[in-house]
Design an enzyme around this catalytic site. Structure first.
Site, short mmCIF file in Angstrom:
data_model
loop_
_atom_site.label_atom_id
_atom_site.label_comp_id
_atom_site.label_asym_id
_atom_site.label_seq_id
_atom_site.Cartn_x
_atom_site.Cartn_y
_atom_site.Cartn_z
N HIS A 1 80.46 50.54 74.74
CA HIS A 1 81.49 50.82 73.74
C HIS A 1 82.12 52.17 74.01
O HIS A 1 81.43 53.14 74.26
CB HIS A 1 80.88 50.81 72.33
N TYR B 1 83.25 52.19 61.04
CA TYR B 1 82.63 53.00 59.98
C TYR B 1 83.66 53.09 58.85
O TYR B 1 84.74 53.65 59.05
CB TYR B 1 82.32 54.41 60.49
N PRO C 1 70.53 56.69 59.48
CA PRO C 1 71.05 55.98 60.66
C PRO C 1 72.55 56.12 60.89
O PRO C 1 73.06 55.63 61.90
CB PRO C 1 70.68 54.52 60.40
N LYS D 1 71.16 58.07 65.73
CA LYS D 1 70.42 59.03 66.56
C LYS D 1 68.91 58.79 66.65
O LYS D 1 68.25 59.31 67.56
CB LYS D 1 70.63 60.46 66.02
N TYR E 1 78.44 62.06 68.95
CA TYR E 1 78.06 60.64 68.89
C TYR E 1 77.50 60.15 70.23
O TYR E 1 76.50 59.44 70.27
CB TYR E 1 79.28 59.80 68.49
C1 LIG Z 1 64.39 49.69 58.99
C2 LIG Z 1 64.87 50.70 60.01
C3 LIG Z 1 66.17 50.64 60.51
C4 LIG Z 1 66.61 51.56 61.46
N1 LIG Z 1 67.91 51.50 61.94
C5 LIG Z 1 68.32 52.41 62.85
C6 LIG Z 1 69.63 52.40 63.38
O1 LIG Z 1 70.44 51.56 63.01
N2 LIG Z 1 69.96 53.34 64.31
C7 LIG Z 1 69.07 54.29 64.76
O2 LIG Z 1 69.38 55.11 65.62
N3 LIG Z 1 67.84 54.34 64.27
C8 LIG Z 1 67.45 53.42 63.34
N4 LIG Z 1 66.20 53.46 62.89
C9 LIG Z 1 65.33 54.46 63.45
C10 LIG Z 1 64.75 54.00 64.79
O3 LIG Z 1 64.43 52.64 64.73
C11 LIG Z 1 63.55 54.87 65.04
O4 LIG Z 1 64.01 56.19 65.20
C12 LIG Z 1 62.70 54.44 66.24
O5 LIG Z 1 62.02 53.25 65.95
C13 LIG Z 1 61.68 55.53 66.58
O6 LIG Z 1 60.77 55.06 67.52
P1 LIG Z 1 59.28 55.55 67.53
O7 LIG Z 1 58.68 54.94 68.74
O8 LIG Z 1 59.25 57.01 67.35
O9 LIG Z 1 58.61 54.98 66.19
P2 LIG Z 1 58.36 53.48 65.72
O10 LIG Z 1 59.39 52.57 66.26
O11 LIG Z 1 58.21 53.57 64.25
O12 LIG Z 1 56.98 53.09 66.37
C14 LIG Z 1 55.75 53.64 65.93
C15 LIG Z 1 54.63 52.67 66.27
O13 LIG Z 1 53.39 53.28 65.92
C16 LIG Z 1 52.54 52.31 65.33
N5 LIG Z 1 51.53 52.97 64.51
C17 LIG Z 1 51.66 53.55 63.30
N6 LIG Z 1 50.48 54.02 62.88
C18 LIG Z 1 49.58 53.76 63.85
C19 LIG Z 1 48.19 54.01 63.98
N7 LIG Z 1 47.50 54.62 63.02
N8 LIG Z 1 47.57 53.59 65.10
C20 LIG Z 1 48.25 52.97 66.10
N9 LIG Z 1 49.57 52.70 66.01
C21 LIG Z 1 50.24 53.10 64.90
C22 LIG Z 1 53.52 51.46 64.52
O14 LIG Z 1 52.97 50.18 64.23
C23 LIG Z 1 54.70 51.38 65.46
O15 LIG Z 1 54.62 50.27 66.33
C24 LIG Z 1 65.73 52.56 61.92
C25 LIG Z 1 64.43 52.63 61.41
C26 LIG Z 1 64.00 51.73 60.45
C27 LIG Z 1 62.58 51.84 59.88
#
Ligand SMILES: Cc1cc2nc3c(=O)[nH]c(=O)nc-3n(C[C@H](O)[C@H](O)[C@H](O)COP(=O)(O)OP(=O)(O)OC[C@H]3O[C@@H](n4cnc5c(N)ncnc54)[C@H](O)[C@@H]3O)c2cc1C
Length: 391
Positions: free
Chosen positions: A72, A201, A292, A296, A384
């Site tokens: 995009h 947006y 969101p 980011k 962005y």
């Molecule tokens: C509903 C939702 C919608 C979103 N939409 C957007 C969006 O549109 N755009 C955007 O940029 N960002 C969005 N985000 C944010 C983005 O998805 C996150 O920033 C991203 O998932 C971060 O990745 P991560 O690996 O840090 O954490 P996560 O993806 O949360 O992964 C963490 C992992 O750790 C595991 N875990 C937790 N506790 C334990 C434990 N005690 N032992 C072992 N494993 C554990 C969890 O099960 C999970 O699999 C959204 C988030 C949510 C919740």
């Protein structure tokens, strides 16, 4: 069990770190609380900065992304019956963003890690992290309901906002910064081709709306709703009617299709600092959350891990702690840039029920400035696509 790096969490951060360490010949074990299908099914982010695409390519996990990702070149800003397309490449030295679902990134990385025989355990929740202020940390986790201990040199806390890692940093060391925003997003995934080339947006007095997409056949749309909104009050017809109203533009129509998934996400800004303590290093949502609006969250998680993988390489292969010692500061600089941008986008584009006429008029003036000023559009575009520092 013993390893060099214990990685907690199989979200994008933990999986990418597992891959980058493997590629550097550094042994790691990944522990994930949920099962594989759950991790692969979670609908979340989908907008990738160029740096995120690059690191996935570096990790050899971008074959499908390169085939199926949608590049995009800008976004549409829609308000007061106007639609202003803000072009990115012309304002950022040729940079763009790519739409590719977080679920697909997770599937690609898990498949690659499994094929390479990674030590990766699902259904293995971590219950405690010990000894991070010494040289020999231990991670306690459950497997088939039985407690096991993973001994390691470093712990990577990639376990998201609700994980256990952040809590292992002493409370008198950790500083928490937080804003809970007075609205939430109702998001849908619909089986219908997007009605737009680039994301829209839209600011509307009824509330914000976003028209996004996951592929050429699947649209992702969002509506600003109250934080206590209930999905039961939002049947399909109400969702589409509200989207039509908020995205309306003369001569443009919104195509509708079956809604496959829906959810409500609260909006929060959150930073925990420092992002490391002793031998524990937080990455991704474990350390920071952004609303969101600025797309980011996922990109920050990937950026943290890129820094952490390099620091691990320096530590294990060159015997230097410099990268690990500088990890938190290096990440926080990027994190706060993204926090400010996401906060700004959020306050600019959402309708606040408690705003008075003065605040609303200022908001409208800022939107008009953004749509009319090249300098303002350049600022949005630069942030962005992902702001990078000259050094
Ligand atoms: C509903 C939702 C919608 C979103 N939409 C957007 C969006 O549109 N755009 C955007 O940029 N960002 C969005 N985000 C944010 C983005 O998805 C996150 O920033 C991203 O998932 C971060 O990745 P991560 O690996 O840090 O954490 P996560 O993806 O949360 O992964 C963490 C992992 O750790 C595991 N875990 C937790 N506790 C334990 C434990 N005690 N032992 C072992 N494993 C554990 C969890 O099960 C999970 O699999 C959204 C988030 C949510 C919740």
């Amino acid at each position: 069990m013993r390893t060099r790096v214990a990685i907690i969490g199989a979200g994008p951060a933990g999986l990418l770190l597992s891959q980058l360490l493997h590629d550097r010949g550094i042994d790691a074990v990944l522990l994930e609380a949920r099962d594989r299908a759950y991790c692969e099914g979670r609908q979340r982010a989908g907008m990738l900065e160029q740096a995120t695409v690059d690191v996935l390519r570096e990790a050899g996990a971008a074959n499908r992304l390169d085939r199926e990702g949608l590049v995009h070149h800008g976004i549409h800003l829609r308000f007061a019956g106007r639609d202003r397309h803000i072009d990115f490449p012309s304002r950022t030295g040729g940079r763009s963003v790519t739409v590719y679902g977080q679920t697909e990134i997770v599937k690609d990385l898990i498949a690659k890690r499994v094929a390479e025989g990674a030590r990766m355990y699902f259904d293995a929740p971590v219950t405690a992290i010990e000894g991070i202020d010494g040289d020999a940390p231990r991670v306690r986790f459950l497997r088939d309901g039985v407690e096991e201990v993973l001994e390691c040199d470093l712990v990577a806390g990639c376990d998201g906002f609700h994980g256990v890692s952040r809590g292992a940093i002493p409370a008198d060391v950790l500083k928490i910064h937080e804003r809970v925003h007075p609205f939430a997003w109702l998001g849908i995934l619909a089986d219908v081709a997007p009605s737009t080339d680039d994301l829209i947006y839209a600011y509307n007095e009824r509330g914000f709306a976003l028209h996004s997409m996951r592929s050429r056949a699947v649209s992702r749309l969002y509506l600003q709703v109250d934080p206590d909104a209930d999905l039961a009050d939002w049947p399909d017809e109400r969702i589409w009617a509200e989207l039509r109203e908020r995205l309306a533009l003369p001569g443009w129509t919104l195509d509708e299709g079956p809604i496959r998934e829906r959810s409500i996400t609260p909006m929060r800004s959150f930073v925990a600092e420092p992002m490391s303590f002793g031998r524990l290093f937080l990455a991704g949502d474990a350390a920071h959350i952004v609303p969101p609006t600025g797309a980011k969250g996922l990109n920050l998680a990937m950026a943290d891990v890129r820094v952490l993988a390099r620091a691990c390489e320096e530590f294990f292969l060159a015997g230097s702690r410099a990268g690990l010692d500088g990890y938190s500061d290096a990440c926080l600089r990027r994190v706060w840039r993204a926090e400010q941008f996401s906060y700004w986008m959020t306050t600019l584009l959402h309708a606040r029920g408690d705003a008075d006429a003065f605040e609303r008029r200022c908001q409208e003036a800022q939107l008009a400035y953004l749509a009319d000023s090249d300098a303002a559009m350049a600022t949005l575009a630069e942030n962005y696509v992902g702001y990078t520092w000259a050094d």
